[in-house]
Design an enzyme around this catalytic site. Structure first.
Site, PDB file in Angstrom:
ATOM      1  N   ASN A   9       0.886  -1.167   0.000  1.00 47.69           N
ATOM      2  CA  ASN A   9       0.000   0.000   0.000  1.00 47.69           C
ATOM      3  C   ASN A   9       0.925   1.217   0.000  1.00 47.69           C
ATOM      4  O   ASN A   9       1.424   1.630   1.043  1.00 47.69           O
ATOM      5  CB  ASN A   9      -0.880  -0.045   1.243  1.00 47.69           C
ATOM      6  CG  ASN A   9      -1.845   1.127   1.316  1.00 47.69           C
ATOM      7  OD1 ASN A   9      -1.795   2.038   0.477  1.00 47.69           O
ATOM      8  ND2 ASN A   9      -2.713   1.108   2.316  1.00 47.69           N
ATOM      9  N   ARG A  87      -2.543  -1.993  -3.586  1.00 48.02           N
ATOM     10  CA  ARG A  87      -3.702  -1.120  -3.482  1.00 48.02           C
ATOM     11  C   ARG A  87      -3.501   0.003  -4.495  1.00 48.02           C
ATOM     12  O   ARG A  87      -2.478   0.695  -4.461  1.00 48.02           O
ATOM     13  CB  ARG A  87      -3.782  -0.532  -2.078  1.00 48.02           C
ATOM     14  CG  ARG A  87      -4.911   0.446  -1.953  1.00 48.02           C
ATOM     15  CD  ARG A  87      -4.929   1.089  -0.597  1.00 48.02           C
ATOM     16  NE  ARG A  87      -6.054   1.995  -0.518  1.00 48.02           N
ATOM     17  CZ  ARG A  87      -6.174   2.925   0.399  1.00 48.02           C
ATOM     18  NH1 ARG A  87      -5.257   3.061   1.323  1.00 48.02           N
ATOM     19  NH2 ARG A  87      -7.224   3.714   0.406  1.00 48.02           N
ATOM     20  N   HIS A 202     -15.662   4.637   7.324  1.00 48.56           N
ATOM     21  CA  HIS A 202     -14.217   4.384   7.297  1.00 48.56           C
ATOM     22  C   HIS A 202     -13.559   5.707   7.678  1.00 48.56           C
ATOM     23  O   HIS A 202     -13.455   6.628   6.862  1.00 48.56           O
ATOM     24  CB  HIS A 202     -13.779   3.926   5.898  1.00 48.56           C
ATOM     25  CG  HIS A 202     -12.300   3.745   5.757  1.00 48.56           C
ATOM     26  ND1 HIS A 202     -11.687   2.511   5.669  1.00 48.56           N
ATOM     27  CD2 HIS A 202     -11.294   4.651   5.719  1.00 48.56           C
ATOM     28  CE1 HIS A 202     -10.382   2.668   5.578  1.00 48.56           C
ATOM     29  NE2 HIS A 202     -10.110   3.966   5.600  1.00 48.56           N
ATOM     30  N   GLY A 322      -8.410   3.779  11.391  1.00 45.62           N
ATOM     31  CA  GLY A 322      -7.669   4.317  12.542  1.00 45.62           C
ATOM     32  C   GLY A 322      -8.511   5.069  13.567  1.00 45.62           C
ATOM     33  O   GLY A 322      -8.455   4.773  14.762  1.00 45.62           O
ATOM     34  N   ILE A 323      -9.292   6.041  13.115  1.00 47.63           N
ATOM     35  CA  ILE A 323     -10.104   6.830  14.053  1.00 47.63           C
ATOM     36  C   ILE A 323     -11.331   6.024  14.489  1.00 47.63           C
ATOM     37  O   ILE A 323     -11.655   5.941  15.680  1.00 47.63           O
ATOM     38  CB  ILE A 323     -10.540   8.164  13.398  1.00 47.63           C
ATOM     39  CG1 ILE A 323      -9.323   8.977  12.947  1.00 47.63           C
ATOM     40  CG2 ILE A 323     -11.414   8.976  14.345  1.00 47.63           C
ATOM     41  CD1 ILE A 323      -9.657  10.165  12.035  1.00 47.63           C
TER      42      ILE A 323
END
Ligand code: ADP
Length: 386
Positions: A9, A87, A202, A322-323
Site C-alpha cells: 500500500n 492497493r 471508514h 484508525g479513528i
C-alpha cells in the site's frame, strides 16, 4: 514458504506492506515511513513483535524500497515470493475488478493520475520498482473504486451537462477495498442484520462512508476524487465549489495551490492549525483543536443522515479504520448527533472499544469492526490468474 504474497500500500509519504503465506496467514508486516525526509524501515512478525527497525541512509522511493527488497532477499529460505498485490486508488471507468498488471495496465493506470494526483503516482511507482527488481513476479492491482460499481446510475451522477458525464466525470467512490472486507465479515458481528441496510464509516487519515444494502454499495460520500464528503485529516471534504472560483478569480490561486490546499492543508490540520492526528487534538486544551474535532463529528453526522436517505433507513452503523476503531470520543460525538435516528450507545462498551457499542434499546446496532485491506488484497492476488 512457497508462493508467499507481498501486499503493498504505497502512499505519498509511507509504504505499508504485509507478507502472507499462500494460505493467507500473515507472516510479516511493516512500513517505511518518512520516505522523502528520513526513511525508517520497520518490520514486525506475525505476533506483531518488531524484528527490524532501520534508518535508511538517503531519502526517496528507490533506496527505501531497495532496502526492504534486500531484507526480502536475505529471507529467501523462508519467504519464496509468488506474487505481489497492490492497493491502487483509482480504477476510473477502466478497471472494474482486480487486474493482472501488464505494461498496458500500467499505462491505463497512469492515465488516471489526474484523478488521484496524490495517490496514484506512488501506487504505480511501487509497481514499477517491483517489476524491475523481480521481473517474473505476478503483480495484481486492486482498486479502491471497484466495490462501488453496484451503485444505481443516479448515485453516480453529478448534475452537470451530459457531455461531461459521458466523459466519465462521475462519482466513483473510494475505500472500496476496506468496504469489501467489512462487507465480507460483518455477518459475524451483525448476524442477519448484515443483509439489511448498513452504513459503514471508514474514518482514517482519509475518511468516507458507504451505504450498503445486502452487502453491496448503494451510495458513498466520496466522488470523482478522494476529496469529497467527510472532513478528513488534511482534506476538507465537501466544499462549496464557489469558494474555489473565488480563490482563483479574486485571490489568483493557481490549480496547484488549490490542489495543495484541498489535499494537504485543510481538514483537522487546517481547522486546528495544530495537527491532523485525532490523538493529538483530543488531548489538547486548545479551543481550535476542540473546534476541529467538533466539526469533524458534525460533518460525519450530516453525511450519515444523507446516506440514510439514500438507503431509506438504516439498521446498523459500523465504525472502522484508525479513528473509527480507536477513538471512543469521536464515535460518541458522532452518535450523540444521531439520537434522532434512535441511535443510543453504551458508554462503557464504547470506552472499552467493544465490537457492539450500542445500547440494547438502540434502534440501530452500532458496531466497531477492524478493517483489513491487506488481507482483501492478498485474497484477490491469489485468485487472479496469470
Ligand atoms: P491510513 O491507513 O489512511 O494511514 P489509518 O486508518 O491508519 O489511516 O488512520 C490514521 C488516523 O487514525 C491517525 O491520523 C489518527 O488520527 C487516528 N488514530 C490512530 N490511532 C488512534 C488512537 N489510538 N486514538 C485515536 N485516533 C487514532
Amino acid at each position: 514458504m512457497k508462493d508467499a504474497i507481498l501486499v503493498i500500500n504505497a502512499g505519498s509519504s509511507s509504504i505499508k506492506f504485509s507478507i502472507f503465506s499462500s494460505t493467507l496467514k500473515l507472516m510479516y508486516h511493516g512500513e517505511i515511513e518518512k520516505i522523502f525526509e528520513s526513511p525508517i524501515l520497520t518490520i514486525l512478525d506475525a505476533t506483531h513483535s518488531e524484528i527490524v527497525k532501520q534508518e535508511i541512509q538517503s531519502a526517496g522511493y528507490e533506496l527505501s524500497l531497495s532496502t526492504f527488497f534486500d531484507w526480502l532477499n536475505q529471507q529467501a529460505d523462508t519467504i519464496k515470493l509468488g506474487s505481489a498485490g497492490h492497493r491502487v486508488v483509482h480504477g476510473g471507468a477502466i478497471f472494474y475488478h482486480p487486474t493482472l498488471i501488464t505494461d498496458n495496465v500500467i499505462s491505463d493506470m497512469e492515465s488516471l493520475i489526474p484523478l488521484a494526483p496524490l495517490h496514484q503516482p506512488y501506487n504505480i511507482e511501487a509497481i514499477k520498482m517491483i517489476k524491475k527488481k523481480f521481473p517474473n513476479l505476478k503483480q495484481v492491482a486492486c482498486f479502491d473504486t471497484t466495490f462501488h460499481q453496484t451503485q444505481d446510475k443516479l448515485a453516480t451522477l453529478f448534475a452537470i451537462p451530459k457531455n461531461l458525464t459521458d466523459e466519465n466525470i462521475i462519482r466513483y467512490g473510494f475505500h472500496g477495498i476496506s468496504y469489501e472486507y467489512i462487507s465480507s465479515v460483518m455477518s459475524a458481528y451483525l448476524g442477519d442484520q448484515a443483509n439489511t441496510r448498513v452504513i459503514v464509516a471508514h474514518l482514517g487519515s482519509g475518511a468516507s462512508m458507504c451505504a450498503m444494502y445486502q452487502k453491496k454499495s448503494v451510495a458513498t460520500t466520496m466522488g470523482f476524487t478522494a476529496l469529497d464528503g467527510l472532513m478528513m485529516g488534511k482534506r476538507c471534504g465537501h466544499i462549496d465549489p464557489g469558494v474555489l472560483l473565488y480563490l482563483m478569480q479574486e485571490k489568483h490561486y493557481t490549480a496547484s495551490t488549490i490542489q495543495d490546499l484541498l489535499y494537504n492543508k485543510s481538514g483537522l490540520l487546517g481547522v486546528s492549525g495544530i495537527s491532523n492526528d485525532v490523538r493529538e487534538l483530543t488531548s489538547s486544551t486548545d479551543p481550535l483543536a476542540n473546534e476541529a474535532i467538533e466539526l469533524f463529528c458534525y460533518r460525519a453526522a450530516l453525511e450519515m443522515g444523507s446516506l440514510c436517505a439514500a438507503l431509506n433507513g438504516c439498521n446498523a452503523f459500523i465504525f472502522t479504520a484508525g479513528i473509527g476503531e480507536n477513538s471512543a470520543i469521536v464515535r460518541k460525538k458522532i452518535c450523540d448527533r444521531l439520537t434522532w435516528l434512535g441511535i443510543k450507545i453504551c458508554n462503557l462498551a464504547n470506552q472499552n472499544n467493544q465490537s457492539i457499542i450500542s445500547d440494547k434499546n438502540s434502534l440501530i446496532t452500532v458496531c466497531v469492526i477492524p478493517t483489513n485491506e491487506e488481507l482483501m488484497i492478498a485474497k484477490h492476488t491469489n485468485q487472479t490468474q496469470e
